[in-house]
Design an enzyme around this catalytic site. Sequence first.
Site, PDB file in Angstrom:
ATOM      1  N   ASP A   1       0.818  -1.222   0.000  1.00  0.00           N
ATOM      2  CA  ASP A   1       0.000   0.000   0.000  1.00  0.00           C
ATOM      3  C   ASP A   1       0.849   1.268   0.000  1.00  0.00           C
ATOM      4  O   ASP A   1       2.062   1.211  -0.190  1.00  0.00           O
ATOM      5  CB  ASP A   1      -0.933  -0.007   1.217  1.00  0.00           C
ATOM      6  CG  ASP A   1      -0.173   0.183   2.514  1.00  0.00           C
ATOM      7  OD1 ASP A   1       0.998  -0.230   2.566  1.00  0.00           O
ATOM      8  OD2 ASP A   1      -0.734   0.748   3.466  1.00  0.00           O
TER       9      ASP A   1
ATOM     10  N   LYS B   1       3.438  -3.387  11.019  1.00  0.00           N
ATOM     11  CA  LYS B   1       3.200  -4.426  10.026  1.00  0.00           C
ATOM     12  C   LYS B   1       4.089  -4.130   8.823  1.00  0.00           C
ATOM     13  O   LYS B   1       4.538  -3.001   8.644  1.00  0.00           O
ATOM     14  CB  LYS B   1       1.732  -4.485   9.647  1.00  0.00           C
ATOM     15  CG  LYS B   1       1.103  -3.190   9.176  1.00  0.00           C
ATOM     16  CD  LYS B   1      -0.389  -3.414   9.049  1.00  0.00           C
ATOM     17  CE  LYS B   1      -1.126  -2.215   8.468  1.00  0.00           C
ATOM     18  NZ  LYS B   1      -1.437  -1.202   9.473  1.00  0.00           N
TER      19      LYS B   1
END
Length: 542
Positions: free
Chosen positions: A276, A375
């Site tokens: 992303d 993450k």
Amino acid sequence: MIQTIPSQPFEGQKPGTSGLRKKVRVFQQAGYTENFVQSVFDAVERPAGTTLVLGGDGRYYNRTAIQQAIRIAAANGYGKVIVGRGGILSTPAASHVIRKYGASGGLILSASHNPGGPEEDFGIKYNIANGGPAPEAITEAIYARTQTIDCWMTVETPDVDLDNDGETEVAGMMVQVIDPVADYAELMENLFDFPAIRAAVEGGFAMAFDAMSAVTGPYATEILEGRLGFAAGTVRNGTPLEDFGGHHPDPNLVHAKELYDTMMSPDAPDFGAASDGDGDRNLIIGRGRFITPSDSLAMLAANAHLAPGYAAGLKGIARSMPTSAAADRVAAAQGIACYETPTGWKFFGTLLDAGMATICGEESAGTGSDHVREKDGLWAVLLWLNILAVRKVSVDDLAREHWAQFGRNYYARHDYEAIETERADALMAALIAALPDLPGRAFGSLTVAEADSFSYTDPVDGSVSENQGIRVLFEGGSRVVFRLSGTGTQGATLRVYLERYEPGDGAIDRETPDMLAEIIIAAESIAGIAQHTGRTAPDVVT
Ligand code: G16
């Protein structure tokens, strides 16, 4: 010469699930960004002369905010700022740099998967010395400071050259521009069996990686094409753009549709992945087989010992509450604990620091481990590649074997976006009011076993987080969860998480929508989504 600029509080500078996210136009108001950065520096723990890490995902306004933050840091007594070249640092790379260089924290400039550009979103989040997102007590202190702030401090100095590595002095503070990729690439090379992956590539293993014109482009190009030998062109959309090419840099089946179509076509490569805006999320698709983030967590946990960095086994697994229980079954088989936390990576920090969990994951396309405190999209891709290279199976075969062993948690998330806030609040209030009457009620063949509003007590520091989503658990292990997103910038987003468990000798090879049909109907009856919101279908299904 330090300047003190008088200011007054702005409404709504409350950090959400992951920092302060607003439209660029909001951040561009005179004093808005400065107030927030000053409030962070006022609220956080930072010894005099300490180091701050600074970087972002390259979106519009990134460079402006970095120059502002450098000046404010110099005026506030930081000794050093480490900034990624071009103002670039992916979120996991920033986490690693904070840890590696002993910084007291870092500012990460990103609105993650939200679109970028002058009319789109920007964001700032603060990470603490362990490399992880600031926990709630700190974000609350930052917010409290934004409500009383009356000035911010700066120094008058020309912009720092962000495009060449090296050191510059700014009003007595050192600014070091570093290669944003090098430290991170070295960390990955230490965790994974690069020779095994290289051998697979030499043997014909091929992949496609969509960097979505966002921050992972330079990282993926260096690691996948440069160090692992994947063919040039393996990384698509590999140059970070200020507006992500006009797309949502969100690696899901809606926004990474082109990659999905490639992976479902007859001439698909062996493996497909995407990340992303800021590089912390991941999408994993094998040839002809999409892997849900919840399943990916479980499959990675079950096979992590095949990578050198995890050869000693896992200490524990942690997942956010709305993430499916697939990982719980792996933890049970390995005889280790599985922790269920509220949504937000910040809740994993204490467990990782205490050595209680090694691998963590969320349904929102986030997976990571104790190598950093965020993450990490590329980490998940590399662990998958390592496992496939050692096991020499396809993604589809690995998934089928996993489900046969552990059973399958069919899973989907339905998002209703930009709902009027009052309507969304009314829906949640009605749900909470209905909770006591739900147990025992039947919806088709489903009977409610338990229903509650999720509350979490951190097993390490004892802090309590309440109202973290409504859980309706059905007999037999199926479930629906309702939650309002904490990352949107427009109205409210209702997330409905749907899950159905089938044991390994049951129906593990069916289509997800068919398997969830009854739970979707039950969710509508329980929450009255159409009646409250006027919507009859979700905007995004992931
Ligand atoms: C952030 C958080 C994640 C969270 C996700 C979705 O991710 O770091 O922990 O799961 O938002 O949150 P929500 O459901 O509240 O919108 P990211 O990638 O946006 O930083």
